[in-house]
Design an enzyme around this catalytic site. Structure first.
Site, short mmCIF file in Angstrom:
data_model
loop_
_atom_site.label_atom_id
_atom_site.label_comp_id
_atom_site.label_asym_id
_atom_site.label_seq_id
_atom_site.Cartn_x
_atom_site.Cartn_y
_atom_site.Cartn_z
N ASP A 188 82.60 45.85 107.15
CA ASP A 188 81.78 44.83 107.79
C ASP A 188 81.80 45.10 109.30
O ASP A 188 82.88 45.22 109.88
CB ASP A 188 82.39 43.44 107.47
N ILE A 189 80.63 45.21 109.91
CA ILE A 189 80.62 45.53 111.35
C ILE A 189 81.21 44.41 112.20
O ILE A 189 81.48 44.61 113.38
CB ILE A 189 79.21 45.95 111.87
N LYS A 192 69.43 40.03 118.86
CA LYS A 192 69.18 41.46 119.07
C LYS A 192 69.02 41.76 120.57
O LYS A 192 69.46 42.80 121.04
CB LYS A 192 67.92 41.90 118.32
N TYR A 204 67.07 35.29 115.75
CA TYR A 204 67.15 36.72 115.43
C TYR A 204 66.86 37.56 116.69
O TYR A 204 67.62 38.46 117.05
CB TYR A 204 66.14 37.05 114.32
N ASP A 258 60.77 44.23 117.80
CA ASP A 258 59.72 43.61 118.62
C ASP A 258 60.03 42.14 118.89
O ASP A 258 59.46 41.54 119.80
CB ASP A 258 58.36 43.75 117.92
N TYR A 306 71.71 41.54 110.32
CA TYR A 306 71.30 40.38 109.53
C TYR A 306 69.82 40.22 109.85
O TYR A 306 69.47 39.75 110.94
CB TYR A 306 72.14 39.17 109.92
N THR A 307 68.94 40.66 108.92
CA THR A 307 67.51 40.81 109.23
C THR A 307 66.63 39.66 108.71
O THR A 307 65.42 39.72 108.87
CB THR A 307 66.97 42.13 108.64
N1 LIG Z 1 62.56 45.14 108.60
C1 LIG Z 1 61.80 45.09 109.70
O1 LIG Z 1 60.60 44.77 109.64
C2 LIG Z 1 62.41 45.44 111.04
C3 LIG Z 1 61.61 45.32 112.17
C4 LIG Z 1 62.15 45.64 113.41
C5 LIG Z 1 63.46 46.05 113.50
N2 LIG Z 1 64.24 46.14 112.40
C6 LIG Z 1 65.64 46.58 112.56
O2 LIG Z 1 65.80 47.80 111.85
C7 LIG Z 1 67.12 47.87 111.31
C8 LIG Z 1 67.04 48.17 109.82
O3 LIG Z 1 66.33 47.12 109.18
P1 LIG Z 1 66.15 47.07 107.59
O4 LIG Z 1 64.93 46.28 107.32
O5 LIG Z 1 66.33 48.45 107.04
O6 LIG Z 1 67.42 46.19 107.18
P2 LIG Z 1 67.83 45.69 105.73
O7 LIG Z 1 67.04 46.37 104.66
O8 LIG Z 1 67.88 44.19 105.75
O9 LIG Z 1 69.33 46.24 105.62
C9 LIG Z 1 70.34 45.71 106.41
C10 LIG Z 1 71.52 46.65 106.39
O10 LIG Z 1 72.55 46.07 107.17
C11 LIG Z 1 73.75 46.04 106.43
N3 LIG Z 1 74.54 44.90 106.85
C12 LIG Z 1 74.15 43.60 106.92
N4 LIG Z 1 75.18 42.84 107.36
C13 LIG Z 1 76.23 43.70 107.56
C14 LIG Z 1 77.55 43.53 108.02
N5 LIG Z 1 78.03 42.31 108.37
N6 LIG Z 1 78.35 44.61 108.11
C15 LIG Z 1 77.89 45.84 107.77
N7 LIG Z 1 76.64 46.08 107.35
C16 LIG Z 1 75.82 45.00 107.24
C17 LIG Z 1 73.32 45.94 104.97
O11 LIG Z 1 74.38 46.38 104.15
P3 LIG Z 1 74.49 45.97 102.56
O12 LIG Z 1 73.10 46.10 102.01
O13 LIG Z 1 75.43 47.02 102.04
O14 LIG Z 1 75.01 44.59 102.53
C18 LIG Z 1 72.11 46.89 104.99
O15 LIG Z 1 72.55 48.23 104.91
C19 LIG Z 1 67.80 46.54 111.67
O16 LIG Z 1 68.56 46.73 112.83
C20 LIG Z 1 66.64 45.61 111.99
O17 LIG Z 1 67.03 44.62 112.91
C21 LIG Z 1 63.74 45.85 111.15
#
Ligand SMILES: NC(=O)c1ccc[n+]([C@@H]2O[C@H](COP(=O)([O-])OP(=O)(O)OC[C@H]3O[C@@H](n4cnc5c(N)ncnc54)[C@H](OP(=O)(O)O)[C@@H]3O)[C@@H](O)[C@H]2O)c1
Length: 279
Positions: free
Chosen positions: A34-35, A127, A123, A100, A59-60
């Site tokens: 856990d980070i 960030k 959120y 964004d 946490y997205t």
């Molecule tokens: N989705 C979007 O539209 C979007 C847009 C802009 C930016 N982003 C950014 O891009 C990045 C990737 O997004 P994503 O959509 O691929 O995310 P995601 O599918 O929701 O996956 C989140 C990841 O974070 C891990 N995680 C969550 N809480 C954690 C904790 N406490 N300790 C360790 N690991 C933890 C999860 O691990 P487990 O699955 O193993 O629990 C998973 O690997 C994020 O930084 C997000 O803020 C996303």
């Protein structure tokens, strides 16, 4: 190079693990550590001895963050600080994924990487604060802001639209939010290039072009060859806990300056739907 990816089990992380071929990559999900656990993060980074740490863990759940303020800041900000400190201790570089949502969406021209942060959601605040703190700890870090992520291996807008279209003759989608879709494969490839060139600073990485969610949905339906009618609506009909930015197009300038080109979002969508159809 040796790379350690936090968030390797998420949508982007899974794609990164598939796309990153020429380096030695260790992928970690929350079950590996856990980070929020400073000692565990330190241990994982020491053990994997990376040249680069990629922090895609977060946490997205944008709406969930509104009612879970402490969790949002613990994971997205304090977790990021733990990872940045561990990377510094190991003399590793850091690529931190951001969003964004650090902007308020009031601009009418693309956001440049140097524009002031002005988040309007928990959120976005978590960030934005993480960006500041991570850059204080590691001034040479690379912060990649992306938006409207889609691809295989997680919940994404094209999948939602196709699922709804399978059961409904018409869909209503908002026209008053504009942004740039980002295909996880194109984003992952750009991130790999940025690591190889030891990029420093804030870089905006999305597919080229912009659209509203309505235009995005229409293109999805058209590409999939469906007859579903997509009607325009506005955000006031879909009130959600977290306010969505009206306009969050990220300017490609910071990425172009680093010599990295991104395909148009329509081309990216076609490739995703074709991959989805075949698999
Ligand atoms: N989705 C979007 O539209 C979007 C847009 C802009 C930016 N982003 C950014 O891009 C990045 C990737 O997004 P994503 O959509 O691929 O995310 P995601 O599918 O929701 O996956 C989140 C990841 O974070 C891990 N995680 C969550 N809480 C954690 C904790 N406490 N300790 C360790 N690991 C933890 C999860 O691990 P487990 O699955 O193993 O629990 C998973 O690997 C994020 O930084 C997000 O803020 C996303």
């Amino acid at each position: 190079m040796r790379i350690t990816v936090f968030g390797a089990t998420g949508l982007l992380g899974k794609t990164l693990m598939r796309e990153w071929k020429d380096d030695e990559v260790t992928g970690l999900g929350s079950a590996d550590g856990d980070i929020r656990d400073e000692n565990k993060v330190e241990h994982l980074v020491q053990e994997t001895r990376p040249d680069w740490v990629v922090l895609a863990a977060a946490y997205t759940d944008v709406d969930g963050c509104e009612s879970n303020h402490d969790l949002a800041f613990d994971v997205n900000c304090r977790g990021a600080v733990n990872v940045a400190r561990a990377a510094r201790q190991q003399s590793a570089r850091l690529l931190f994924l951001s969003t964004d949502y650090v902007f308020d969406g009031k601009k009418t021209a693309p956001y440049e990487s140097g524009d002031a942060r002005s988040p309007r959601t928990v959120y976005g605040q978590s960030k934005a604060e993480a960006e500041t703190k991570v850059a204080e700890i590691l001034p040479e870090c690379c912060i990649v802001r992306t938006s409207w992520l889609f691809g295989a291996g997680g919940k994404c807008f094209p999948d939602t639209i196709l699922k709804l279209a399978a059961n409904r003759p018409t869909l209503e989608v908002v026209t008053d939010q504009r942004g740039s879709p980002s295909y996880s494969i194109d984003l992952a490839r750009a991130m790999i290039q940025l690591c190889h060139q030891k990029a420093i600073g804030i870089v905006h990485v999305t597919n080229r072009g912009e659209c509203s969610w309505y235009e995005f949905a229409r293109e999805i339906i058209a590409c999939a060859g469906l007859k579903t009618i997509v009607r325009e609506t506005t955000s006031d009909k879909f009130v959600r806990p977290a306010e969505r930015p009206k306009y969050s197009v990220l300017s490609p300038r910071s990425l172009q300056e680093r010599g990295v080109a991104m395909p148009d979002w329509r081309d990216a969508l076609k490739r995703y739907l074709s991959l989805r159809g075949s698999g």
